[in-house]
Design an enzyme around this catalytic site. Structure first.
Site, PDB file in Angstrom:
ATOM      1  N   PHE A   1     118.230  -1.148 -35.770  1.00  8.10           N
ATOM      2  CA  PHE A   1     117.526  -0.054 -36.364  1.00  8.10           C
ATOM      3  C   PHE A   1     116.152   0.562 -35.703  1.00  8.10           C
ATOM      4  CE2 PHE A   1     118.459  -2.454 -39.930  1.00  8.10           C
ATOM      5  CZ  PHE A   1     120.055  -2.124 -40.211  1.00  8.10           C
TER       6      PHE A   1
ATOM      7  N   HIS B   1     116.362   2.752 -33.204  1.00  7.89           N
ATOM      8  CA  HIS B   1     116.802   4.329 -32.433  1.00  7.89           C
ATOM      9  C   HIS B   1     116.768   5.086 -33.934  1.00  7.89           C
ATOM     10  CE1 HIS B   1     118.201   2.278 -28.888  1.00  7.89           C
ATOM     11  NE2 HIS B   1     118.869   1.203 -29.801  1.00  7.89           N
TER      12      HIS B   1
ATOM     13  N   ARG C   1     105.686   5.887 -38.028  1.00  4.02           N
ATOM     14  CA  ARG C   1     106.069   6.805 -39.499  1.00  4.02           C
ATOM     15  C   ARG C   1     104.989   7.313 -40.366  1.00  4.02           C
ATOM     16  NH1 ARG C   1     109.122   2.523 -38.684  1.00  4.02           N
ATOM     17  NH2 ARG C   1     107.970   1.381 -40.498  1.00  4.02           N
TER      18      ARG C   1
ATOM     19  N   SER D   1     108.904  -4.764 -29.513  1.00  3.42           N
ATOM     20  CA  SER D   1     109.972  -3.614 -29.671  1.00  3.42           C
ATOM     21  C   SER D   1     108.984  -2.425 -29.930  1.00  3.42           C
ATOM     22  CB  SER D   1     111.178  -4.067 -30.472  1.00  3.42           C
ATOM     23  OG  SER D   1     110.576  -4.187 -31.632  1.00  3.42           O
TER      24      SER D   1
ATOM     25  N   GLU E   1     103.449  -0.734 -33.522  1.00  3.78           N
ATOM     26  CA  GLU E   1     103.014  -0.556 -34.875  1.00  3.78           C
ATOM     27  C   GLU E   1     101.734  -1.245 -35.054  1.00  3.78           C
ATOM     28  OE1 GLU E   1     107.191   1.151 -36.787  1.00  3.78           O
ATOM     29  OE2 GLU E   1     106.139  -0.750 -37.111  1.00  3.78           O
TER      30      GLU E   1
END
Length: 313
Positions: free
Chosen positions: A15, A17, A150, A247, A252
Site C-alpha cells: 500500500f 504507493h 500524512r 521503506s 515516518e
C-alpha cells in the site's frame, strides 16, 4: 483543473504507493485541483481507502498504455502522476507524445524516466544520480525536503522517551501485507523479552497471513494487533522502539525520532538499506532471529540514558 494519479495496491504490491499518493492528492486538493485516481482492480487492493478519503477512482482492466491513454484523453487533465514500478520510460514517453499534459513520476530506485518532474521523497535520495536518467527539462525533487508525510504525523507530537516505565512499548510495522511472512518470526524472536515489553503490531486486512497472525497473537498477552489503523503517528509517539522495513515507514519513524531496527524484505529497499548501513543505523539485510535479539538488546542499552529506570533482560 484535473489531476490523474496512476497508482496501484494489492496483497503483493502493498500500500506504499497509494499511501504517499493520497498525501500528494490532498496537497493538490487544498490548492484547488480536482484529483482523480486510476487503479487496476487487483487482489487485496485498497481502492476503498481512496474512495473513503473522498477521491473518485477510475478502475482499469490492465496496465496497458492504450487503455490509460484513452482515459487521459477523455478527462484531459492538466497533470498526470505516475507511481508504479510497472510503468517505464517508454510508456511515459508515449503517454506524453502529442499531448500537453505535465507528467510527474515517483521513483525510489534510480530508474530512467521521461517526465516533467521526478519525485524521490525518501530521506536517502540523491539528486545527482538522476543526471542521465531524466530529460534536461525535468525538475528533480529529492530527499527529506520533499518527504510526503500524512497529516497525522505533521499534527502529532514527536516521540519523547518516557521515564519510570516498567515495560517498553515496541511498535512492529513490517508492511501492510507482510509479503515476506516474517511478522510471526519477529514476534517469536522477541519472546525472550516478553516480561519487559509490550508490542503493538500494525498490519492491514489485506495481509494474507492474517488468520495465522490472529491465532498466534490470541495466545500472547503482551501483543496488541492493530488492523487498518488510522493512528500510526499516535502509536509511534507512544512507543519507545520500532521494528520496521526500510521503506516508506522509515521516513515516518525518522521524522518522529523513534529508535528503530530495520529489516530488508524486498529488493526495492536496497537504497534505503545502503543509506542506513552507511550512516550506522541498525539495519539487517534479512531476518535472523538471533541477530534481531542481539540488536534489540543493544538498542535498549544504547538508549538506557533516556530511562530513569533501566529495563533489565
Amino acid at each position: 483543473m484535473k489531476i490523474i494519479i496512476r497508482a496501484d495496491s494489492s496483497s503483493n504490491i502493498g500500500f506504499g504507493h497509494i499511501s504517499r499518493c493520497l498525501v500528494l492528492a490532498k496537497k493538490y486538493k487544498r490548492r484547488g485541483f480536482k484529483v482523480l485516481f486510476a487503479c487496476e482492480n487487483l487482489e487485496g487492493n485498497r481502492i476503498n481507502l481512496i474512495e473513503e478519503e473522498g477521491f473518485k477512482v477510475h478502475s482499469l482492466k490492465s496496465n496497458n498504455l492504450k487503455e490509460f491513454r484513452t482515459l487521459v484523453n477523455k478527462l484531459n487533465p492538466y497533470r498526470v502522476v505516475i507511481d508504479s514500478y510497472r510503468i517505464d520510460y517508454s510508456y511515459e514517453k508515449k503517454l506524453k507524445k502529442n499531448t500537453k499534459i505535465k507528467l510527474l513520476c515517483f521513483d525510489d530506485t534510480y530508474e530512467k524516466h521521461y517526465c516533467d518532474e521526478l519525485l524521490n521523497h525518501n530521506v536517502c535520495a540523491i539528486k545527482k544520480r538522476y543526471k542521465k536518467l531524466v530529460p534536461k527539462f525535468c525538475k528533480v525533487k529529492c530527499g527529506s525536503k520533499y518527504t510526503l508525510l500524512r497529516d497525522e504525523f505533521l499534527d502529532s507530537t514527536k516521540v519523547k522517551i518516557k521515564s519510570n516505565k516498567k515495560k517498553l512499548k515496541v511498535l512492529l510495522a513490517i508492511g501492510g501485507t507482510d509479503h515476506s511472512f516474517i511478522n510471526i518470526k519477529v514476534l517469536q524472536a522477541l519472546k525472550v523479552f516478553q516480561k519487559n515489553i509490550k508490542i503493538s503490531l500494525i498490519t492491514t486486512s489485506a495481509n494474507k497471513n492474517l488468520v495465522k497472525l490472529k491465532k498466534y497473537i490470541s495466545k500472547e498477552k503482551n501483543i496488541e494487533l492493530l488492523i487498518n489503523s488510522n493512528s500510526i503517528a499516535q502509536q509511534m509517539s507512544k512507543s519507545d522502539i520500532s521494528i520496521i522495513t526500510p521503506s516508506v515507514t522509515l521516513n515516518e519513524v525518522m521524522y518522529m525520532k523513534l529508535p528503530f531496527i530495520a529489516i530488508k524484505t524486498a529488493s526495492n529497499q536496497e537504497f534505503m538499506y545502503d543509506f542506513l548501513k552507511k550512516n550506522k543505523y541498525i539495519v539487517l539485510d534479512k531476518f535472523i532471529d538471533k541477530t534481531v535479539q542481539k540488536e534489540f538488546k543493544n538498542l535498549v542499552l544504547n538508549y538506557k540514558k533516556y530511562y530513569n529506570k533501566q529495563v533489565k533482560f
